[in-house]
Design an enzyme around this catalytic site. Structure first.
Site, mmCIF file in Angstrom:
data_model
loop_
_atom_site.group_PDB
_atom_site.id
_atom_site.type_symbol
_atom_site.label_atom_id
_atom_site.label_comp_id
_atom_site.label_asym_id
_atom_site.label_seq_id
_atom_site.Cartn_x
_atom_site.Cartn_y
_atom_site.Cartn_z
ATOM 1 N N GLU A 76 0.802 -1.219 0.000
ATOM 2 C CA GLU A 76 0.000 0.000 0.000
ATOM 3 C C GLU A 76 0.840 1.276 0.000
ATOM 4 O O GLU A 76 0.570 2.201 -0.751
ATOM 5 C CB GLU A 76 -0.909 -0.024 1.249
ATOM 6 C CG GLU A 76 -1.722 1.216 1.493
ATOM 7 C CD GLU A 76 -2.913 1.342 0.560
ATOM 8 O OE1 GLU A 76 -3.096 0.434 -0.280
ATOM 9 O OE2 GLU A 76 -3.629 2.355 0.664
ATOM 10 N N ASP A 77 1.857 1.304 0.828
ATOM 11 C CA ASP A 77 2.520 2.589 1.103
ATOM 12 C C ASP A 77 3.957 2.717 0.605
ATOM 13 O O ASP A 77 4.600 3.737 0.866
ATOM 14 C CB ASP A 77 2.550 2.849 2.626
ATOM 15 C CG ASP A 77 1.144 3.024 3.182
ATOM 16 O OD1 ASP A 77 0.261 3.440 2.413
ATOM 17 O OD2 ASP A 77 0.929 2.731 4.375
#
Ligand code: MN
Length: 288
Positions: A76-77
């Site tokens: 995700e990041d």
């Protein structure tokens, strides 16, 4: 920050066959990917996945779950992709990380209980592998433990979600301790006055009557000894949030509540269990 060595020695204590190489690689990869990112508190971001992995290691989870915790925010990041995680750590772990990412991306904006129930169902359905839920719940637990460094409006939103969705899910999965901790952390944010007033009552009560738990526990042990029953006795104060909930449900003040403390008696046999009940009720009146 907790080191890879500390995590591994905790894991080794309950799982001597744990794959140390895998955990070290997941640790190093996560740390490298999150390099240069920071939490609201100012700490390096990677302290968070490590803390989540530690929560799960305390629950004696398997290697794949711990590796997933270390990697849970990478897809995700960070620039890490699903296929890179799969190539390095295998499909099992990549799918677990992907599952956590999907749950994270669900927009949980509901504040209505009925909606919350739907989300709880959706959550369960989406995590075909329950380990995904365990990582997600531990992720939320660490975020709630560190919520003070978040913006105030954000705190309230996270706390409501926690109360309506995550805490009941933890309970449903059989983790009462986690349910209670999540509720208490959320309660601190949502209604600090109520929580403080309950805490103050406890302190007053303790000043007036001393350590009630210790007193009743040893009285119970004595009664059981007299009855010739071998059992373990333990006691604890109820958490502020469950006391408050009861006060709301029964519409009663603190001083009129009858169950502020809980005691647990564990016997060796089922028969003893009923004998304990008899012994206890001879000494303490049962409230219907
Ligand atoms: Mn996270």
């Amino acid at each position: 920050m907790t080191t890879a060595d500390e995590l591994i020695s905790l894991v080794r204590a309950y799982n001597p066959r744990s794959n140390e190489k895998l955990l070290r690689e997941a640790f190093a990869f996560g740390e490298a990917m999150h390099e240069g990112q920071f939490r609201h508190s100012g700490e390096p971001y990677f302290t968070h996945p490590v803390a989540v992995a530690m929560i799960l290691a305390e629950q004696q989870m398997d290697d794949a779950t711990l590796a997933t915790a270390l990697l849970h925010d990478t897809i995700e990041d960070t620039k890490a992709s699903y296929s890179e995680v799969a190539k390095r750590f295998g499909e099992e772990i990549a799918e677990l990380v992907d599952g956590v990412t999907k749950l994270t991306n669900l927009q949980l904006t509901s504040t209505q209980s009925k909606q919350a129930e739907n989300f709880r169902k959706l959550f369960m359905a989406m995590s075909r592998d329950l380990r995904v839920m365990l990582v997600k719940l531990s992720d939320r637990l660490h975020n709630m433990r560190t919520i003070k460094s978040m913006r105030v409006e954000k705190q309230a939103q996270k706390a409501r979600e926690t109360m309506e969705i995550y805490a009941p899910l933890a309970g449903r999965m059989g983790m009462q301790w986690m349910r209670e901790e999540l509720e208490d952390l959320a309660f601190r944010v949502l209604n600090p006055e109520a929580r403080n007033s309950i805490m103050r009552r406890f302190i007053t009560l303790q000043k007036e009557s001393g350590d009630v738990i210790e007193k009743i526990t040893s009285d119970m042990r004595l009664e059981l000894e007299k009855a010739g029953i071998i059992a373990e006795v333990s006691g604890r104060a109820k958490r502020p949030y469950s006391i408050w909930r009861k006060m709301q449900e029964k519409d009663q003040g603190f001083s009129r509540l009858s169950d502020i403390y809980g005691f647990r008696i564990v016997t060796a046999t089922e028969g003893d269990c009923y004998r304990v009940l008899g012994a206890v009720h001879q000494r303490w009146r049962a409230v219907p």
